[in-house]
Scaffold this active site. Structure first.
Site, PDB file in Angstrom:
ATOM      1  N   HIS A  37       8.781  80.724  56.328  1.00 53.04           N
ATOM      2  CA  HIS A  37       9.622  79.721  56.997  1.00 53.04           C
ATOM      3  C   HIS A  37       9.327  79.708  58.503  1.00 53.04           C
ATOM      4  O   HIS A  37       9.229  78.646  59.121  1.00 53.04           O
ATOM      5  CB  HIS A  37      11.103  80.052  56.812  1.00 53.04           C
ATOM      6  CG  HIS A  37      11.588  80.009  55.402  1.00 53.04           C
ATOM      7  ND1 HIS A  37      11.952  81.135  54.717  1.00 53.04           N
ATOM      8  CD2 HIS A  37      11.785  78.969  54.547  1.00 53.04           C
ATOM      9  CE1 HIS A  37      12.360  80.808  53.507  1.00 53.04           C
ATOM     10  NE2 HIS A  37      12.259  79.497  53.365  1.00 53.04           N
ATOM     11  N   LYS A 150       3.097  75.867  49.946  1.00 53.82           N
ATOM     12  CA  LYS A 150       3.462  76.689  48.787  1.00 53.82           C
ATOM     13  C   LYS A 150       4.149  75.810  47.742  1.00 53.82           C
ATOM     14  O   LYS A 150       3.971  75.987  46.554  1.00 53.82           O
ATOM     15  CB  LYS A 150       4.392  77.814  49.208  1.00 53.82           C
ATOM     16  CG  LYS A 150       4.972  78.535  48.021  1.00 53.82           C
ATOM     17  CD  LYS A 150       5.665  79.799  48.418  1.00 53.82           C
ATOM     18  CE  LYS A 150       6.270  80.453  47.209  1.00 53.82           C
ATOM     19  NZ  LYS A 150       7.508  79.745  46.785  1.00 53.82           N
TER      20      LYS A 150
HETATM   21  P1  AMP Z   1      12.888  76.915  50.843  1.00 51.53           P
HETATM   22  O1  AMP Z   1      13.843  77.606  51.756  1.00 51.53           O
HETATM   23  O2  AMP Z   1      12.325  77.780  49.772  1.00 51.53           O
HETATM   24  O3  AMP Z   1      13.407  75.589  50.352  1.00 51.53           O
HETATM   25  O4  AMP Z   1      11.635  76.560  51.734  1.00 51.53           O
HETATM   26  C1  AMP Z   1      11.741  75.816  52.919  1.00 51.53           C
HETATM   27  C2  AMP Z   1      10.374  75.442  53.388  1.00 51.53           C
HETATM   28  O5  AMP Z   1       9.613  76.632  53.628  1.00 51.53           O
HETATM   29  C3  AMP Z   1       9.600  74.630  52.349  1.00 51.53           C
HETATM   30  O6  AMP Z   1       8.869  73.604  53.009  1.00 51.53           O
HETATM   31  C4  AMP Z   1       8.694  75.659  51.732  1.00 51.53           C
HETATM   32  O7  AMP Z   1       7.498  75.117  51.204  1.00 51.53           O
HETATM   33  C5  AMP Z   1       8.381  76.537  52.939  1.00 51.53           C
HETATM   34  N1  AMP Z   1       7.924  77.860  52.507  1.00 51.53           N
HETATM   35  C6  AMP Z   1       8.533  78.697  51.620  1.00 51.53           C
HETATM   36  N2  AMP Z   1       7.787  79.806  51.428  1.00 51.53           N
HETATM   37  C7  AMP Z   1       6.678  79.667  52.200  1.00 51.53           C
HETATM   38  C8  AMP Z   1       5.510  80.468  52.445  1.00 51.53           C
HETATM   39  N3  AMP Z   1       5.348  81.642  51.843  1.00 51.53           N
HETATM   40  N4  AMP Z   1       4.587  79.999  53.302  1.00 51.53           N
HETATM   41  C9  AMP Z   1       4.746  78.804  53.916  1.00 51.53           C
HETATM   42  N5  AMP Z   1       5.812  78.003  53.748  1.00 51.53           N
HETATM   43  C10 AMP Z   1       6.767  78.419  52.897  1.00 51.53           C
END
Ligand code: AMP
Length: 280
Positions: A37, A150
């Site tokens: 994030h 991801k």
């Molecule tokens: P989430 O909180 O899982 O909904 O993720 C929020 C954002 O962070 C989304 O755009 C995800 O794709 C991104 N994200 C989650 N994990 C990763 C990671 N390991 N590397 C890069 N971006 C990520």
């Protein structure tokens, strides 16, 4: 860094930012933040005057209530991680701030883009995701929005949603951040034992194996080998080779193909996804 919990307060802040002609970079998240994030946040800070992060566990994108209930929440730690980089954290006080008194979801026509993979295994997930992101976009009016590759299918669909809803927003995809073992960072990893964290590195190992041998081994055999490598560790939901632009399944691979190799599977009751995009 300012913590805002009400949409009305956020609207006022946005007005001030726009009046000062400052650009807005927006990073939507569901919290329980990690370096993945943070990489989006840092990218946003590079490109924009003001960085806004939302932390909201959106109920409409969970197709299983148990998954929603078990989703990790860690607002205080999240704030600590963000404070150096972020101007505003929007953590809606309740679902009413986003959806009003009654949740009504718009139906998007994404063609075939939302049918396979996560669309097939998590019915309704993308509808909920597209609705919440669209609501954030309308409220925050960012110049640029940052998404992790991801969640590659999500990234493709957000770009589609921006076209459908007619937003003037640049959607930027950022590379997947991984643990040293290769395991893609995820909020859900917090629910895994040390042994499972270790074992789950088989996912990225397998994806890379498939990438390396994509030129040399026929697709059916490559997929079978990949599934075999994962077999005793993960309960695999899918391992699929699809076109990176239209997400159609390949029946064979040729040199120059741009492949989106996508994976989902469960370990210790926790569902993990990962992918790599590569040219054969
Ligand atoms: P989430 O909180 O899982 O909904 O993720 C929020 C954002 O962070 C989304 O755009 C995800 O794709 C991104 N994200 C989650 N994990 C990763 C990671 N390991 N590397 C890069 N971006 C990520």
């Amino acid at each position: 860094m300012q913590l805002i919990q009400f949409s009305s307060d956020l609207k006022q802040e946005i007005q001030h930012i726009k009046a000062a002609n400052q650009t807005i970079g927006f990073v939507p998240t569901m919290g329980a933040l990690h370096e993945g994030h943070l990489s989006l946040v840092k990218e946003a800070k590079k490109h924009c005057d003001v960085v806004i992060v939302s932390i909201y566990v959106n109920p409409t994108q969970f197709n299983k209530k148990e998954d929603l209930d078990k989703y990790p929440r860690a607002l205080e730690q999240d704030m600590e991680l963000l404070k150096e980089y972020v101007n505003i954290v929007f953590n809606p006080q309740s679902d009413v701030e986003i959806y009003g008194e009654e949740i009504q979801l718009k139906a998007y026509d994404f063609g075939k883009l939302d049918e396979p993979l996560e669309g097939a295994f998590r019915p309704g997930h993308f509808r909920g995701m597209a609705n919440v992101v669209s609501k954030f976009f309308a409220l925050i009016q960012p110049n640029k929005a940052f998404f992790g590759l991801k969640d590659y299918q999500q990234y493709v669909l957000v770009k589609e949603m921006v076209k459908i809803d007619g937003y003037d927003i640049e959607v930027i995809g950022c590379p997947t951040v991984r643990e040293e073992s290769g395991l893609a960072m995820s909020s859900r990893n917090r629910r895994l034992s040390t042994a499972a964290l270790d074992a789950a590195s088989i996912i990225s190992y397998t994806l890379n194996y498939c990438k390396i041998y994509a030129k040399h081994i026929p697709l059916a055999q490559l997929k079978e080998t990949g599934l075999h490598m994962l077999k005793n560790i993960m309960e695999t939901e899918y391992l699929e080779f699809r076109t990176a632009d239209t997400l159609e399944e390949y029946d064979h691979l040729s040199t120059g193909d741009n492949v989106f190799l996508s994976y989902a599977g469960v370990i210790e009751g926790v569902r993990l996804i990962d992918n790599i995009v590569f040219e054969v």
